[in-house]
Design an enzyme around this catalytic site. Structure first.
Site, PDB file in Angstrom:
ATOM      1  N   ASP A 257       0.865  -1.171   0.000  1.00  0.00           N
ATOM      2  CA  ASP A 257       0.000   0.000   0.000  1.00  0.00           C
ATOM      3  C   ASP A 257       0.911   1.233   0.000  1.00  0.00           C
ATOM      4  O   ASP A 257       2.117   1.136   0.211  1.00  0.00           O
ATOM      5  CB  ASP A 257      -0.942  -0.008   1.209  1.00  0.00           C
ATOM      6  CG  ASP A 257      -2.154   0.905   0.981  1.00  0.00           C
ATOM      7  OD1 ASP A 257      -2.099   1.769   0.076  1.00  0.00           O
ATOM      8  OD2 ASP A 257      -3.150   0.790   1.722  1.00  0.00           O
TER       9      ASP A 257
HETATM   10  C1  BGC Z   1      -5.054   3.271   0.033  1.00  0.00           C
HETATM   11  C2  BGC Z   1      -5.131   2.273  -1.104  1.00  0.00           C
HETATM   12  C3  BGC Z   1      -4.991   3.006  -2.410  1.00  0.00           C
HETATM   13  C4  BGC Z   1      -3.696   3.785  -2.404  1.00  0.00           C
HETATM   14  C5  BGC Z   1      -3.447   4.534  -3.695  1.00  0.00           C
HETATM   15  C6  BGC Z   1      -3.848   4.164  -0.073  1.00  0.00           C
HETATM   16  O1  BGC Z   1      -3.921   5.190   0.852  1.00  0.00           O
HETATM   17  O2  BGC Z   1      -5.065   2.582   1.262  1.00  0.00           O
HETATM   18  O3  BGC Z   1      -6.346   1.573  -1.062  1.00  0.00           O
HETATM   19  O4  BGC Z   1      -5.052   2.097  -3.470  1.00  0.00           O
HETATM   20  O5  BGC Z   1      -3.727   4.718  -1.352  1.00  0.00           O
HETATM   21  O6  BGC Z   1      -4.323   5.574  -3.838  1.00  0.00           O
END
Ligand code: BGC
Length: 835
Positions: A257
């Site tokens: 993530d």
């Molecule tokens: C989120 C993810 C997301 C990523 C990119 C993160 O803060 O937890 O679900 O895909 O950001 O935007």
């Protein structure tokens, strides 16, 4: 583990790991042109390999969340990775589908496939290669911020839907990423919290949807932010290698993530292949190899995983042509799912659908009736080209001669702060580049530059002065705007007494509302206590983007106005034949809801409208459960969730009887906050940084059933405008599981959809603590009036098993098979002996 240590994995091995199901999830012909991945790997320099294992800045961004540069000399393409769960999040407008919780309410894997196909095609059309979705973390905490983004509280349901959705996404050639692996079930302290969870609970509750995703051939997995049992998910060997690769034979790659990677070589060795969004840690991998701290074979293994997927999806050596966008097709699916996912929670005396007489004088109350709440906040937010309001849709769909009047009830917008309360000077005017222009400061009475009075595109402004309230009380101070330059902290902001209390234009939404003002401005701010006659320093700052006029307004909702809005709503309802109250919450990534109750003083408004009109319906635009202190005083409740760009049309169609609701709750609605399985603080949000998943497998309805707690609305609940009758149950053993058949008849006068659910009871004297009943299968059937159908549901062997000592074990003995219309409305039962 084996794979991480085995750099000589061949192309054939990779294909075997992907499995037949994986290949079947792609359109025919896609696997025909497999490149020789090993030969390709051999041509890459160490630096090039490492560049494929972390994100970088996109020189030609299309608004996606992540970017990985390719190696053009070898035909390895750059990759654009876009969110997310409710549609493609990019600079371009995209189809805003209903929130995944609405999809989950359909209990329909085929709808999940079509939902995925819309995103798959659109993602490809908008220049994306990888989708950061689906999200399939189990709903554990009823107020968790991202509940709207995921597929409910039951692992079997979530698994069925995630499989359908991945097939849809990947069938269009977009690589899906199942997230967030694992046990990322709430937002507060998500980046640090340590989830303490036992292996059985992980395997039975939190992992099955991920396992199903892997078995259906998902291309990528996203490792979560949190720790699991003391180790960050993104460097957790048990999760990333022992379970994902060794047990499930995952052949794709794992990315972290965003900013969830905490080390270089240790994370890579644990099985985390790609750091996103930048190479903060993985940027050093080449040096680690050169200095002998990391074997290059480990790097190769990770790169091979990426390349195998690019090859599988036909992205190597020039790629595949991209489709054109199909907004009309997307809109059709968005509407169909908004209709199918709507849940009729209550309908006393069959108040719904509304009749002609009701429409002849209908009071509609609530801000989300006039400004649609399309989707939840954070990375799953999708900006559609447009979205109608429910009020407009109702007026459009109602027969001529109808009278539909609206009052806000809860005023989220207010009025510009009057000159009498402000002493302002416009002290600066500049350009976006920051160059100051203009000589002497100009006096300004108010900050209200909207519509025709908008400020020049690309300009930047600051107003400073003081704000003085005429009377002591709680004021909602609002900063409203449009045309701000996107920035991390927001480009149109309001500061009071040195504290920033609202900003518009923040990349992740900041504290701005998901509900725009009636004029389409983004609306942010908060409630502050102001003392009569006390002047508070105030600053409004705004920086505009080129090409769009800059609109800025400083507004407030005074305590007096709040009372007035409530009185107006009640008065409108009193005089009308029927009343519809739209209530909402604003689920968002990054924060859990502070409470389970409806926010913004909506309960008193619903109560006042219900007291004023005996024919009151509540329409809920919430992403998850809310408390309903007014429940017994309203006749009907329609749960529309965040229904996407076509939500208004769907809402009006359902309310007026043009369609019949058939959705079922994928989450339990508790009657009281203290009834929730995660009510004790050590379970949520945790104590000392540790959240103890001490409720074990008793998540969601399993807990309420085990403890004999009456929910407000149980899992699987959902009414219809018609009635269904169940009969003739037969259960037989088949293929290691069970085949359950029964008849369902539509005994009412309208066509409708029923979702019969099969629950399996625990054996008497279970070998381990088990839920009294667990969902073991379901179907979704559409029946004409008077129609009767034989329904057959297959219960997989896994539903008869529990996890013990490192393997799945049959929970044999006498067990009861229940069939019903919800987890608490069980109509048929039969005892079976499982052996
Ligand atoms: C989120 C993810 C997301 C990523 C990119 C993160 O803060 O937890 O679900 O895909 O950001 O935007």
């Amino acid at each position: 583990m084996a794979e991480a240590l085995n750099p000589s994995l061949t192309r054939r091995d990779a294909a075997r790991l992907l499995g037949a199901a994986a290949v079947a999830a792609l359109p025919s012909g896609w696997t025909a042109q497999r490149a020789d991945v090993d030969a390709l790997l051999g041509k890459l320099t160490l630096k090039e390999k490492v560049s494929l294992l972390h994100g970088a800045n996109d020189p030609a961004s299309k608004g996606e969340a992540g970017y990985v540069p390719g190696v053009p000399r070898l035909g390895i393409p750059e990759l654009r990775l876009a969110d997310g769960p409710a549609g493609v999040r990019a600079t371009a407008d995209a189809t805003a589908l209903p929130a995944p919780v609405a999809l989950a309410s359909t209990f329909a894997a085929d709808l999940a496939r079509r939902f995925g196909a819309v995103i798959g095609r659109e993602g490809r059309a908008l220049g994306m290669d990888v989708l950061l979705s689906p999200m399939t973390n189990i709903v554990r905490v009823p107020q968790a911020g991202r509940n709207f983004e995921t597929l409910g509280e039951d692992p079997l349901l979530a698994a069925a839907l995630v499989v359908g959705e991945i097939r849809g996404i990947q069938g269009e050639g977009l690589i899906a990423t199942v997230k967030h692996y694992a046990a990322n079930n709430f937002e507060n302290a998500r980046q640090t919290v340590d989830v303490k969870v036992d292996e059985r609970t992980l395997r039975e509750i939190y992992l099955p949807p991920f396992e199903a995703a892997v078995k259906t051939g998902v291309g990528a997995v996203m490792a979560a932010y949190n720790h699991v049992n003391g180790v960050y998910a993104a460097e957790n060997r048990h999760l990333l290698t022992e379970i994902l690769r060794d047990d499930w034979r995952f052949g794709g790659w794992v990315m972290s993530d965003w900013y969830a990677t905490h080390s270089g070589a240790p994370s890579l060795t644990a099985g985390m292949d790609m750091e996103m969004p930048f190479g903060v840690n993985y940027g050093g991998l080449a040096a680690a190899v050169t200095s002998g701290k990391l074997a290059e074979s480990v790097v190769d293994t990770a790169v091979r995983r990426v390349l195998v997927q690019l090859d599988r999806f036909g992205l190597l050596g020039g790629g595949r042509p991209r489709p054109s966008p199909d907004p009309a097709g997307g809109a059709r699916v968005a509407k169909e799912i908004a209709l199918a996912g709507a849940v009729l929670l209550r309908n006393e005396g069959d108040l719904l659908p509304l009749g002609r007489a009701d429409l002849a004088d209908l009071a509609v109350i609530g801000p989300t009736a006039a400004s649609p709440l399309v989707g939840g906040g954070g990375s799953a937010r999708v900006i559609p080209a447009g979205a109608e309001s429910p009020l407009t849709a109702l007026r459009r769909q109602a027969a001529p001669g109808s009278r539909i009047r609206w009052a806000t009830g809860v005023d989220l917008e207010g009025v510009p702060v009057p000159a009498s309360a402000l002493s302002l000077r416009r002290t600066q005017q500049g350009t976006q580049q920051g160059a100051q222009q203009g000589g002497a400061p100009q006096a300004a009475a108010q900050v209200d530059h909207t519509g025709a009075g908008a400020l020049p595109a690309g300009s930047s402004w600051t107003w400073t002065g003081t704000l003085t309230a005429p009377a002591t009380g709680d004021y909602d101070l609002r900063i409203q705007g449009a045309g701000g330059v996107p920035s991390f902290n927001g480009s149109i902001s309001l500061t009071l007494d040195g504290v920033k209390i609202g900003s518009v234009g923040a990349l992740l939404g900041g504290n701005s509302s998901l509900i725009a003002t009636s004029g389409g401005l983004t609306n942010a701010g908060r409630t502050v206590r102001l003392e009569a006659g006390v002047a508070k320093p105030v600053t409004v700052a705004a920086t505009g983007i080129a090409g769009t006029p800059l609109q800025v307004r400083l507004a407030w909702v005074t305590p007096q106005r709040r009372q007035e809005a409530l009185r107006e709503a009640a008065a409108l309802a009193k005089g009308a034949r029927a009343a519809l109250v739209f209530a909402f919450n604003e689920g968002t990534e990054g924060a859990d809801r502070a409470a389970l109750a409806l926010p913004k003083d909506q309960d008193p408004v619903v109560a006042a409208v219900a007291a004023a009109n005996a024919r009151t319906t509540v329409v809920l635009n919430t992403g998850d459960p809310v408390l309903m202190p007014w429940l017994r005083n309203v006749r009907s409740i329609l749960q529309m969730w965040y229904p996407g760009q076509e939500g208004a049309d769907a809402t009006a169609t359902l309310l007026l009887g043009g369609a019949n609701p058939g959705g079922k709750l994928p989450v339990t609605f508790p009657a009281r906050a203290e009834d929730a399985p995660t009510a004790p603080a050590e379970r949520y949000p945790g104590v000392g940084g540790v959240a103890d998943y001490g409720e074990g497998v008793l998540v969601g309805y399993r807990f309420y059933d085990a403890k004999g707690v009456e929910p407000l609305f149980p899992f699987g609940h959902g009414l219809s405008y018609t009635r269904f009758q169940y009969g003739d149950l037969s259960v037989r053993a088949a293929g290691g599981g069970l085949t359950v058949s029964f008849t369902v008849a539509n005994t009412g006068r309208r066509a409708g959809v029923e979702v019969p659910q099969v629950y399996l009871g625990s054996p008497a004297g279970p070998p381990v603590p088990m839920a009294p009943r667990a969902l073991a299968g379901f179907a979704r059937v559409r029946l004409s009036p008077g129609e009767r159908r034989r329904v057959t549901v297959t219960v997989p062997r896994r539903a008869l098993q529990y996890w013990s000592d490192g393997r799945w074990t049959l929970a044999g003995g006498r067990r009861t098979v229940h069939v019903g219309s919800s987890s608490r409305d069980l109509r048929l039962r039969q005892e079976v002996t499982i052996r």
